[in-house]
Design a protein around this motif. Structure first.
Motif, short mmCIF file in Angstrom:
data_model
loop_
_atom_site.label_atom_id
_atom_site.label_comp_id
_atom_site.label_asym_id
_atom_site.label_seq_id
_atom_site.Cartn_x
_atom_site.Cartn_y
_atom_site.Cartn_z
N ASN A 18 0.83 -1.19 0.00
CA ASN A 18 0.00 0.00 0.00
C ASN A 18 0.87 1.25 0.00
O ASN A 18 1.69 1.43 0.90
CB ASN A 18 -0.90 -0.04 1.24
N VAL A 19 0.70 2.10 -0.99
CA VAL A 19 1.52 3.29 -1.12
C VAL A 19 1.34 4.23 0.07
O VAL A 19 2.30 4.84 0.53
CB VAL A 19 1.27 4.02 -2.46
N ASN A 25 5.09 5.77 6.74
CA ASN A 25 6.25 5.28 7.48
C ASN A 25 7.52 6.07 7.18
O ASN A 25 8.48 5.98 7.94
CB ASN A 25 6.49 3.80 7.17
N ARG A 26 7.56 6.79 6.07
CA ARG A 26 8.82 7.38 5.62
C ARG A 26 8.84 8.89 5.44
O ARG A 26 9.90 9.47 5.35
CB ARG A 26 9.23 6.75 4.28
N LEU A 44 8.37 10.07 -2.49
CA LEU A 44 8.11 8.73 -1.97
C LEU A 44 7.08 7.99 -2.82
O LEU A 44 7.22 6.80 -3.09
CB LEU A 44 7.65 8.80 -0.52
N ARG A 45 6.06 8.71 -3.27
CA ARG A 45 5.05 8.10 -4.14
C ARG A 45 5.70 7.62 -5.43
O ARG A 45 5.42 6.53 -5.92
CB ARG A 45 3.92 9.09 -4.43
N ALA A 51 9.30 1.21 -7.87
CA ALA A 51 9.64 -0.08 -7.27
C ALA A 51 8.69 -1.18 -7.73
O ALA A 51 9.03 -2.36 -7.66
CB ALA A 51 9.62 0.02 -5.75
N HIS A 52 7.53 -0.80 -8.21
CA HIS A 52 6.55 -1.79 -8.66
C HIS A 52 6.47 -1.88 -10.19
O HIS A 52 5.55 -2.49 -10.73
CB HIS A 52 5.18 -1.48 -8.04
N MET A 53 7.42 -1.28 -10.87
CA MET A 53 7.48 -1.35 -12.33
C MET A 53 8.30 -2.56 -12.77
O MET A 53 9.27 -2.92 -12.12
CB MET A 53 8.15 -0.11 -12.93
N GLY A 54 7.90 -3.12 -13.87
CA GLY A 54 8.72 -4.14 -14.53
C GLY A 54 9.60 -3.47 -15.56
O GLY A 54 9.52 -2.26 -15.79
#
Length: 108
Positions: A18-19, A25-26, A44-45, A51-54
């Motif tokens: 969850n973004v 948290n950061r 951060l977004r 980080a969730h990209m292929g």
């Protein structure tokens, strides 16, 4: 942003589903405050999204056709095609390094 900090944030974002919880948290991290970033939440977004990209998502985000992407990053076209079609896994360290370049561009 140095690679060590990026790597820490990237790894945490990868684990987080969850973004919003990742940002919560950061966003008050002292390292981010020391960097005097105008909008830490936006950064951060973006890190979470990256980080969730292929590999295909990264290439498309850059707006590069396969041959141009391969030339820029010295990757064989056949290797990239195998990665994009799921025939072979993309080395995680490569995805992280490419993601780092996106974040560096985003910040500049």
């Amino acid at each position: 942003m140095n690679f060590k900090l990026f790597s820490e944030l990237y790894d945490e974002a990868k684990k987080c589903e969850n973004v919003d919880s990742f940002i919560d948290n950061r966003e008050n991290m002292s390292e981010l405050k020391n960097m005097q970033i105008d909008n830490a939440v936006l950064l951060l977004r973006f890190i979470y999204e990256v980080a969730h990209m292929g590999i295909k998502d990264i290439r498309e985000y850059l707006g590069l056709p396969r041959p141009n992407f391969c030339e820029r990053y010295e990757i064989k076209l056949r290797t990239l095609e195998d990665w994009e079609y799921g025939k072979n896994p993309v080395p995680q360290h490569l995805t992280k390094l490419l993601s780092y370049t996106l974040v560096e561009d985003f910040m500049s």
